[in-house]
Design an enzyme around this catalytic site. Structure first.
Site, PDB file in Angstrom:
ATOM      1  N   HIS A   1       0.871  -1.259  -0.074  1.00  0.00           N
ATOM      2  CA  HIS A   1      -0.154  -0.209   0.127  1.00  0.00           C
ATOM      3  C   HIS A   1       1.030   1.159   0.067  1.00  0.00           C
ATOM      4  CE1 HIS A   1       1.033   0.145   4.314  1.00  0.00           C
ATOM      5  NE2 HIS A   1       0.513  -0.843   4.375  1.00  0.00           N
TER       6      HIS A   1
ATOM      7  N   HIS B   1       3.992   1.412   2.365  1.00  0.00           N
ATOM      8  CA  HIS B   1       5.242   0.638   1.800  1.00  0.00           C
ATOM      9  C   HIS B   1       5.875   1.486   0.784  1.00  0.00           C
ATOM     10  CE1 HIS B   1       2.730  -3.003   3.173  1.00  0.00           C
ATOM     11  NE2 HIS B   1       4.086  -3.154   3.676  1.00  0.00           N
TER      12      HIS B   1
HETATM   13  P1  AMP Z   1       4.779  -5.103   6.602  1.00  0.00           P
HETATM   14  O1  AMP Z   1       4.568  -5.617   5.133  1.00  0.00           O
HETATM   15  O2  AMP Z   1       3.610  -4.925   7.221  1.00  0.00           O
HETATM   16  O3  AMP Z   1       5.784  -6.392   7.119  1.00  0.00           O
HETATM   17  O4  AMP Z   1       5.291  -3.640   6.654  1.00  0.00           O
HETATM   18  C1  AMP Z   1       6.788  -3.603   5.987  1.00  0.00           C
HETATM   19  C2  AMP Z   1       7.262  -2.173   6.152  1.00  0.00           C
HETATM   20  O5  AMP Z   1       6.413  -1.407   5.875  1.00  0.00           O
HETATM   21  C3  AMP Z   1       7.469  -2.226   7.960  1.00  0.00           C
HETATM   22  O6  AMP Z   1       8.657  -1.516   7.924  1.00  0.00           O
HETATM   23  C4  AMP Z   1       6.315  -1.473   8.193  1.00  0.00           C
HETATM   24  O7  AMP Z   1       6.805  -0.573   9.436  1.00  0.00           O
HETATM   25  C5  AMP Z   1       6.213  -0.404   6.954  1.00  0.00           C
HETATM   26  N1  AMP Z   1       4.767   0.123   7.032  1.00  0.00           N
HETATM   27  C6  AMP Z   1       3.539  -0.515   7.280  1.00  0.00           C
HETATM   28  N2  AMP Z   1       2.857   0.157   7.131  1.00  0.00           N
HETATM   29  C7  AMP Z   1       2.958   1.509   6.982  1.00  0.00           C
HETATM   30  C8  AMP Z   1       2.323   2.720   6.867  1.00  0.00           C
HETATM   31  N3  AMP Z   1       0.997   2.761   7.022  1.00  0.00           N
HETATM   32  N4  AMP Z   1       3.094   3.772   6.970  1.00  0.00           N
HETATM   33  C9  AMP Z   1       4.634   3.590   6.807  1.00  0.00           C
HETATM   34  N5  AMP Z   1       5.160   2.546   7.043  1.00  0.00           N
HETATM   35  C10 AMP Z   1       4.561   1.201   6.930  1.00  0.00           C
END
Ligand code: AMP
Length: 288
Positions: free
Chosen positions: A34, A37
């Site tokens: 999204h 990311h």
């Molecule tokens: P995930 O795919 O949930 O493991 O997240 C991958 C990376 O994206 C991690 O470093 C998360 O902290 C970051 N992330 C997830 N959601 C958001 C968001 N809403 N805003 C900024 N970074 C995000």
């Protein structure tokens, strides 16, 4: 498209780029990409010459009763989005590639990983630290980018990088939100439209607590109570924690001191989905 599936290939690619003198940034994700990311990938691109994005739903950070099987997966669409936001290459290994038969090495980061999320999900940070270590070793980045959305995770990664002398710079990107304040998350697409509306209470609770601090409140119990009270306005929400702590250690004194930076941390269940969010706030020198 440049989707790399195995560890030897990504190691070689990283090695070649480094030999060319390129600065390498790495953004680990579990896919379901999204705008949050994508903002990390853009930040990576602004700070490095070559950007590796991993897409891997890591089984060791899910408990057996959690949502590993239903976690959103769409490698093609995710890879396209990542590439158009600045990724140079996608690393999407299989579970077998990362955890072949006989795999048994796990990283344990200690106290910072045992509080809050670590208390509720004891398996979680061990899984995160282990997979990140493997990914860091394979991609050998100069910089890694993580989101503030998963605040405690950034502290765990910082500890890991320091303790293992990995020599990687950690950049933290601000949280991207929906118009109603809901922090973007891959799991949000599983919320009904009603639940999506109700979810704005989480951001509101953070804002209420922040406001009270800016007005001079320093007592941890009161700050936490403000978040609990706001969250309880939404009867569908079940609270795992709504708490405050020092932002560098997550320690929880009874009262915060002027000049300290604290983090407000919330984890709740809304319907079948678990939401986490946080906000940083500095304790002012005077109430006003
Ligand atoms: P995930 O795919 O949930 O493991 O997240 C991958 C990376 O994206 C991690 O470093 C998360 O902290 C970051 N992330 C997830 N959601 C958001 C968001 N809403 N805003 C900024 N970074 C995000």
């Amino acid at each position: 498209m440049k989707i790399i599936k195995n560890v030897l290939d990504i190691k070689r690619i990283s090695q070649e780029r480094r030999a060319e003198g390129k600065k390498i940034a790495f953004v680990p994700t579990m896919g379901g990409l999204h705008l949050g990311h994508l903002s990390l990938i853009k930040m990576a691109r602004e700070n490095a010459d070559f950007v590796i994005v991993s897409i891997f739903v890591n089984p060791t950070q899910f408990a057996p009763f959690e949502d590993f099987d239903t976690y959103p997966r769409n490698l093609e669409a995710d890879s396209e989005m990542a590439i158009s936001s600045g990724a140079s290459v996608i690393y999407a290994p299989s579970v077998k590639e990362m955890y072949p038969i006989g795999y048994s090495t796990y990283i344990s980061v200690g106290r910072i990983a045992e509080l809050f999320e670590g208390e509720i999900r004891p398996h979680f940070f061990g899984g995160v630290a282990s997979i990140c270590t493997k990914l860091f070793i394979a991609t050998r980045p100069d910089i890694v980018i993580f989101g503030q959305k998963d605040f405690q995770q950034t502290l765990v990664i910082k500890r890991l990088i320091t303790d293992l002398n990995l020599g990687i710079e950690l950049l933290i990107a601000p949280t991207k939100r929906e118009a109603n304040g809901l922090a973007m998350s891959s799991r949000n697409r599983q919320l009904s439209s009603e639940e999506k509306e109700e979810s704005s209470i989480v951001f509101l609770a953070l804002e209420e607590a922040k406001r009270s601090i800016q007005m001079g409140e320093r007592r941890r119990k009161i700050i936490n109570a403000i978040m609990h009270k706001t969250l309880r306005e939404q009867s569908n929400i079940r609270i795992d924690y709504a708490s405050s702590a020092l932002s560098d250690t997550l320690e929880t004194p009874e009262e915060f001191l002027a000049g300290e930076e604290i983090v407000l941390l919330i984890a709740v269940h809304l319907g079948k989905i678990r939401l986490i969010d946080n906000a940083l706030v500095s304790i002012p020198y005077q109430g006003f």
